[in-house]
Design a protein around this motif. Sequence first.
Motif, PDB file in Angstrom:
ATOM      1  N   ILE A 174       0.859  -1.184   0.000  1.00  0.00           N
ATOM      2  CA  ILE A 174       0.000   0.000   0.000  1.00  0.00           C
ATOM      3  C   ILE A 174       0.897   1.236   0.000  1.00  0.00           C
ATOM      4  N   ALA A 175       0.714   2.082  -0.995  1.00  0.00           N
ATOM      5  CA  ALA A 175       1.437   3.349  -1.067  1.00  0.00           C
ATOM      6  C   ALA A 175       0.418   4.475  -0.923  1.00  0.00           C
ATOM      7  N   CYS A 176       0.695   5.435  -0.053  1.00  0.00           N
ATOM      8  CA  CYS A 176      -0.291   6.475   0.222  1.00  0.00           C
ATOM      9  C   CYS A 176       0.362   7.846   0.356  1.00  0.00           C
ATOM     10  N   GLY A 177      -0.473   8.864   0.188  1.00  0.00           N
ATOM     11  CA  GLY A 177       0.026  10.216   0.366  1.00  0.00           C
ATOM     12  C   GLY A 177       0.170  10.579   1.833  1.00  0.00           C
ATOM     13  N   LYS A 178      -0.748  10.065   2.640  1.00  0.00           N
ATOM     14  CA  LYS A 178      -0.691  10.283   4.086  1.00  0.00           C
ATOM     15  C   LYS A 178      -1.168   9.013   4.775  1.00  0.00           C
ATOM     16  N   ASN A 179      -0.409   8.541   5.735  1.00  0.00           N
ATOM     17  CA  ASN A 179      -0.762   7.324   6.454  1.00  0.00           C
ATOM     18  C   ASN A 179      -1.786   7.659   7.535  1.00  0.00           C
ATOM     19  N   VAL A 180      -3.033   7.349   7.232  1.00  0.00           N
ATOM     20  CA  VAL A 180      -4.100   7.451   8.222  1.00  0.00           C
ATOM     21  C   VAL A 180      -4.314   6.038   8.738  1.00  0.00           C
ATOM     22  N   PRO A 181      -3.848   5.705   9.941  1.00  0.00           N
ATOM     23  CA  PRO A 181      -3.845   4.313  10.406  1.00  0.00           C
ATOM     24  C   PRO A 181      -5.186   3.599  10.283  1.00  0.00           C
ATOM     25  N   GLU A 182      -6.268   4.284  10.634  1.00  0.00           N
ATOM     26  CA  GLU A 182      -7.584   3.653  10.574  1.00  0.00           C
ATOM     27  C   GLU A 182      -7.963   3.283   9.139  1.00  0.00           C
ATOM     28  N   ARG A 183      -7.620   4.141   8.190  1.00  0.00           N
ATOM     29  CA  ARG A 183      -7.934   3.858   6.785  1.00  0.00           C
ATOM     30  C   ARG A 183      -7.075   2.705   6.258  1.00  0.00           C
ATOM     31  N   ILE A 184      -5.804   2.704   6.594  1.00  0.00           N
ATOM     32  CA  ILE A 184      -4.924   1.618   6.159  1.00  0.00           C
ATOM     33  C   ILE A 184      -5.401   0.290   6.740  1.00  0.00           C
ATOM     34  N   ALA A 185      -5.805   0.302   8.012  1.00  0.00           N
ATOM     35  CA  ALA A 185      -6.296  -0.929   8.642  1.00  0.00           C
ATOM     36  C   ALA A 185      -7.577  -1.400   7.975  1.00  0.00           C
ATOM     37  N   GLU A 186      -8.407  -0.449   7.534  1.00  0.00           N
ATOM     38  CA  GLU A 186      -9.644  -0.796   6.836  1.00  0.00           C
ATOM     39  C   GLU A 186      -9.320  -1.490   5.514  1.00  0.00           C
ATOM     40  N   VAL A 187      -8.334  -0.966   4.794  1.00  0.00           N
ATOM     41  CA  VAL A 187      -7.906  -1.586   3.535  1.00  0.00           C
ATOM     42  C   VAL A 187      -7.416  -3.014   3.811  1.00  0.00           C
ATOM     43  N   VAL A 188      -6.584  -3.157   4.835  1.00  0.00           N
ATOM     44  CA  VAL A 188      -6.019  -4.477   5.157  1.00  0.00           C
ATOM     45  C   VAL A 188      -7.105  -5.446   5.620  1.00  0.00           C
ATOM     46  N   SER A 189      -8.172  -4.925   6.225  1.00  0.00           N
ATOM     47  CA  SER A 189      -9.269  -5.820   6.622  1.00  0.00           C
ATOM     48  C   SER A 189      -9.874  -6.494   5.391  1.00  0.00           C
ATOM     49  N   GLY A 190      -9.937  -5.756   4.270  1.00  0.00           N
ATOM     50  CA  GLY A 190     -10.423  -6.343   3.027  1.00  0.00           C
ATOM     51  C   GLY A 190      -9.438  -7.342   2.447  1.00  0.00           C
ATOM     52  N   VAL A 191      -8.148  -7.024   2.526  1.00  0.00           N
ATOM     53  CA  VAL A 191      -7.126  -7.971   2.070  1.00  0.00           C
ATOM     54  C   VAL A 191      -7.242  -9.262   2.869  1.00  0.00           C
ATOM     55  N   ALA A 192      -7.413  -9.126   4.178  1.00  0.00           N
ATOM     56  CA  ALA A 192      -7.535 -10.307   5.041  1.00  0.00           C
ATOM     57  C   ALA A 192      -8.772 -11.128   4.675  1.00  0.00           C
ATOM     58  N   GLU A 193      -9.889 -10.453   4.412  1.00  0.00           N
ATOM     59  CA  GLU A 193     -11.108 -11.168   4.023  1.00  0.00           C
ATOM     60  C   GLU A 193     -10.887 -11.923   2.718  1.00  0.00           C
ATOM     61  N   GLY A 194     -10.198 -11.290   1.769  1.00  0.00           N
ATOM     62  CA  GLY A 194      -9.884 -11.972   0.519  1.00  0.00           C
ATOM     63  C   GLY A 194      -9.028 -13.199   0.746  1.00  0.00           C
ATOM     64  N   CYS A 195      -8.061 -13.081   1.634  1.00  0.00           N
ATOM     65  CA  CYS A 195      -7.192 -14.220   1.942  1.00  0.00           C
ATOM     66  C   CYS A 195      -7.967 -15.355   2.599  1.00  0.00           C
ATOM     67  N   VAL A 196      -8.885 -15.019   3.481  1.00  0.00           N
ATOM     68  CA  VAL A 196      -9.719 -16.042   4.117  1.00  0.00           C
ATOM     69  C   VAL A 196     -10.529 -16.780   3.058  1.00  0.00           C
ATOM     70  N   ARG A 197     -11.104 -16.030   2.122  1.00  0.00           N
ATOM     71  CA  ARG A 197     -11.911 -16.654   1.062  1.00  0.00           C
ATOM     72  C   ARG A 197     -11.055 -17.536   0.154  1.00  0.00           C
ATOM     73  N   ALA A 198      -9.790 -17.176   0.004  1.00  0.00           N
ATOM     74  CA  ALA A 198      -8.890 -17.945  -0.865  1.00  0.00           C
ATOM     75  C   ALA A 198      -8.151 -19.046  -0.118  1.00  0.00           C
ATOM     76  N   GLY A 199      -8.269 -19.068   1.206  1.00  0.00           N
ATOM     77  CA  GLY A 199      -7.539 -20.053   1.999  1.00  0.00           C
ATOM     78  C   GLY A 199      -6.047 -19.790   2.044  1.00  0.00           C
ATOM     79  N   ALA A 200      -5.671 -18.522   1.871  1.00  0.00           N
ATOM     80  CA  ALA A 200      -4.252 -18.138   1.853  1.00  0.00           C
ATOM     81  C   ALA A 200      -3.914 -17.316   3.096  1.00  0.00           C
TER      82      ALA A 200
ATOM     83  N   ASP B 221      -5.401  12.021   0.436  1.00  0.00           N
ATOM     84  CA  ASP B 221      -6.549  11.147   0.662  1.00  0.00           C
ATOM     85  C   ASP B 221      -6.623   9.980  -0.322  1.00  0.00           C
ATOM     86  N   GLU B 222      -5.506   9.697  -1.021  1.00  0.00           N
ATOM     87  CA  GLU B 222      -5.491   8.587  -1.970  1.00  0.00           C
ATOM     88  C   GLU B 222      -4.349   7.613  -1.673  1.00  0.00           C
ATOM     89  N   TYR B 223      -4.477   6.411  -2.251  1.00  0.00           N
ATOM     90  CA  TYR B 223      -3.458   5.380  -2.079  1.00  0.00           C
ATOM     91  C   TYR B 223      -3.490   4.454  -3.283  1.00  0.00           C
TER      92      TYR B 223
END
Length: 341
Positions: A110-136, A153-155
């Motif tokens: 993840i590359a971002c203009g400003k590290n907003v921890p809550e937003r980055i964690a939200e993005v990673v929550s989706g990555v984690a959900e994808g991994c769970v669905r893929a069994g990875a 405000d972008e990444y």
Amino acid sequence: MEKSFSASYKQAGVDITAGYRAVELMKKHIARTMTSGALSDIGGFGGLFALDLTGMKQPVLVSGTDGVGTKLKYAFRLNKHDTIGIDCVAMSVNDVICCGAKPLFFLDYIACGKNVPERIAEVVSGVAEGCVRAGAALIGGETAEMPGFYPEDEYDLAGFAVGVVDKSRILDKNTMRAGDSVIALPSSGAHSNGYSLIRKVFEGEDLSAPFGGGTLGEALLAPTEIYVRPMLALFDEVRVSAVSHITGGGFYENIPRSIPDGLGAVIEKSAVRVHPLFGLIAEKGGVPERDMFNTFNMGVGMSVVVAAEDESKALSVLRAAGTDAYVMGRIEKSEDKVKLV
């Protein structure tokens, strides 16, 4: 980490402590993805994974990498960041499964203009959900704060998947024969492709407008389907000669990649269950039918070729695994790798 702070670096736009905070917020999401091979408590600069090669004579690693593209613009506009990570995982693991491989682990960037921890964690929550669905397992990643390169405000988001398959079970398109069935696995919408055209078509549109039981924005941000579980179930039950992940380039670029010379897929347009979103895109954008099939998945996220005699069993296995698969064409002797009739 209290001693690790640089006032000078913060004045330049990079807050080291925000990075640490983001990592803390990510941990609960990453924990959901841990599989037996993930060595989560060992190492620190690299992700470690212990391979279980039981029953494999010649294990082959299969890798895939991709991003999400300009679909991210809709995540920014809607300020919704918890599903875009599913797209990131899907784009890689759906490619890996086309070889017959089981995804093992995933890493994100993840590359971002400003590290907003809550937003980055939200993005990673989706990555984690994808991994769970893929069994990875999500065994590593990187967050780069890059002020001046990206708006605050972008990444951008990209990922990398690794899977494994026994060499004897790698899909071989040369086993394909005339008369074989082409099975479609439905998509959830545009997945992560063609969004430069989509953004042009819907420029200035109200994303809160009703569409398909929800809103237009929700339809445009619907996460990419992950086909790992139904495909692994199919590989265990039926001989599959080829799988195509329908991404950028649509039918005309993706299906031919899995078909040997001398054969072609004849796709019946009347059989394709076109997702309603594509009808709206074609209508509003004045996009010709061929361009639609040459840009989008049109409601087919993946195509699978099996012998005609295995068609019924394949459909049964796929449907039992949760995807409403159906037949959309046949393989015939042809110099054209794909024909839509």
